[in-house]
Design an enzyme around this catalytic site. Sequence first.
Site, PDB file in Angstrom:
ATOM      1  N   ASP A   1       0.796  -1.241   0.000  1.00  0.00           N
ATOM      2  CA  ASP A   1       0.000   0.000   0.000  1.00  0.00           C
ATOM      3  C   ASP A   1       0.827   1.288   0.000  1.00  0.00           C
ATOM      4  O   ASP A   1       1.792   1.400   0.753  1.00  0.00           O
ATOM      5  CB  ASP A   1      -0.860   0.093   1.266  1.00  0.00           C
ATOM      6  CG  ASP A   1      -1.569  -1.187   1.612  1.00  0.00           C
ATOM      7  OD1 ASP A   1      -1.547  -2.122   0.808  1.00  0.00           O
ATOM      8  OD2 ASP A   1      -2.128  -1.241   2.712  1.00  0.00           O
TER       9      ASP A   1
HETATM   10  C1  FRU Z   1      -3.859  -3.747   2.699  1.00  0.00           C
HETATM   11  C2  FRU Z   1      -3.248  -4.159   4.030  1.00  0.00           C
HETATM   12  C3  FRU Z   1      -3.598  -3.150   5.104  1.00  0.00           C
HETATM   13  C4  FRU Z   1      -2.488  -3.324   6.081  1.00  0.00           C
HETATM   14  C5  FRU Z   1      -1.314  -3.565   5.174  1.00  0.00           C
HETATM   15  C6  FRU Z   1      -0.268  -4.469   5.726  1.00  0.00           C
HETATM   16  O1  FRU Z   1      -3.142  -4.225   1.616  1.00  0.00           O
HETATM   17  O2  FRU Z   1      -3.677  -5.437   4.382  1.00  0.00           O
HETATM   18  O3  FRU Z   1      -4.874  -3.342   5.666  1.00  0.00           O
HETATM   19  O4  FRU Z   1      -2.293  -2.218   6.890  1.00  0.00           O
HETATM   20  O5  FRU Z   1      -1.830  -4.123   3.988  1.00  0.00           O
HETATM   21  O6  FRU Z   1       0.834  -4.541   4.881  1.00  0.00           O
END
Ligand code: FRU
Length: 472
Positions: free
Chosen positions: A35
């Site tokens: 993300d």
């Molecule tokens: C989304 C997610 C978020 C989390 C992150 C962990 O892709 O699952 O909810 O904070 O990735 O890497």
Amino acid sequence: MIDSFQTFKSYTSTKYDQVLRPQFHFSSKKNWINDPNGLVYYKGEYHLFFQHNPKSINWGNMTWGHAISRDMINWTQLPHAILPYGNGTIFSGTAVVDNINSLGENTEKEKAIVAYFTHAQKNKDPFYQSGAYSIDRGRSFNLIDQGKPLVPNQGFSDRKGRRTERDPKVFWHEPSKKWVMVLWLRKADRKNKKDLGKVRFFYSNDLKNWEFLSDFDRSWVYECMDLVELSVDGNSQNRKWLIYDASFDYEVGVFDGKSMITNNLNYLGDLGKNYYAAQTFNNSPDGRTVIIGWMRTGKKSVFVDNNMPFNQQMSFPCTMELKTTSDGIRLFRWPIKEIESLYYSTNLYRKNKLSTINKKLAKNRYELIDLYGSFNPKKVNNFEINIRGQILSYQKGKFYFENTELPSLNRSLKSFRVLLDRTSIEIFIDEGYSVSTNYAVSEDSNKTIKLIGNEKVIFDLFKVSSLNSIWQ
Ligand code: FRU
């Protein structure tokens, strides 16, 4: 923060010249990303923090990586910004510029960039939200209250007993003069054997103490919420709020500083396979709302299979606008105009026949592409466009990519735009009404663009720009 996660020094000799390296999309020099996090503008720099594994090509050891840019096109990666500490790693979140010194950490020279993230604890310990601030333009961060919870776990668990609420989004709400946090929670509905999506709003005056505002319960919400105010039809007096989650389902409504009021109808904002966990820049310098998503690969990754030093990439930055259509207000997304700085040659054909355009296209070799076409749907029934092996088709009034329909507007001009990089295709129908974001690997040996269809069909406009790499 645990120093051993600061691996950035070992990245410096890695270049961007690998065969599968995205050439105008961000990827980390080395290792895994997911993300985008903490997108924020401050003093001439756009900051892209991101979920990063500083030690491996696969997901894990979540750390905030960091890159900066003056134009959201050319990126410079910097040392990792926020490292795991205590019993947990650093999951997704947001960053704001503390324009009014709410936290009280601004210096004479610099305002604080304040980041909020989920401290994802191990061994089933509940997740909580904490923060860190930087007074050197995002180069280094200090944990607020040693990284202790600013928003403690809210006490909900899903059916598996996980207490993994996460991904705080924080923004300044001007009408109520408060900071607002949007947090994704999940609640088990054991009777109906489901987990229910839940969003909780909080407010703060000091960026440290957060109070409950309201809940927004929806079955569609899942991870990485964002809430942002947008103009409708370009009218800055008519603004509405857009709320969306990681899979880019969205609703449009009114956020009054306390709760979100909508008509309960949700739409899917991306029809491709690989747009996830997008977020918008806070503190935009020019009123635009620009969004970047993670263009994830799904389970199999050609990057890993081919021993690339990096894994995963970001989508191309786009502006977002709400527009009134015959079906109501919908979200439109469009690549930022700064992309034009990468054009090194453009072929433009006006009112040309398909056969004429094809002859001209055949003379050129294309690699990184920004392509736009428009036509009158009353005069054109079917055609296909093959862009280095990726096929967008139009059949009886409908666009398709890989058997998925990309709806278009009911109007007398139809248009399509395609951004093609080595490992992605992003498609925009009717000026961004339908968008399809896909991880897709173009054939290295195929550098052609070809139209297939009735030779006499006329395109009002057909324009292909070749792009430079951002890594030169
Ligand atoms: C989304 C997610 C978020 C989390 C992150 C962990 O892709 O699952 O909810 O904070 O990735 O890497």
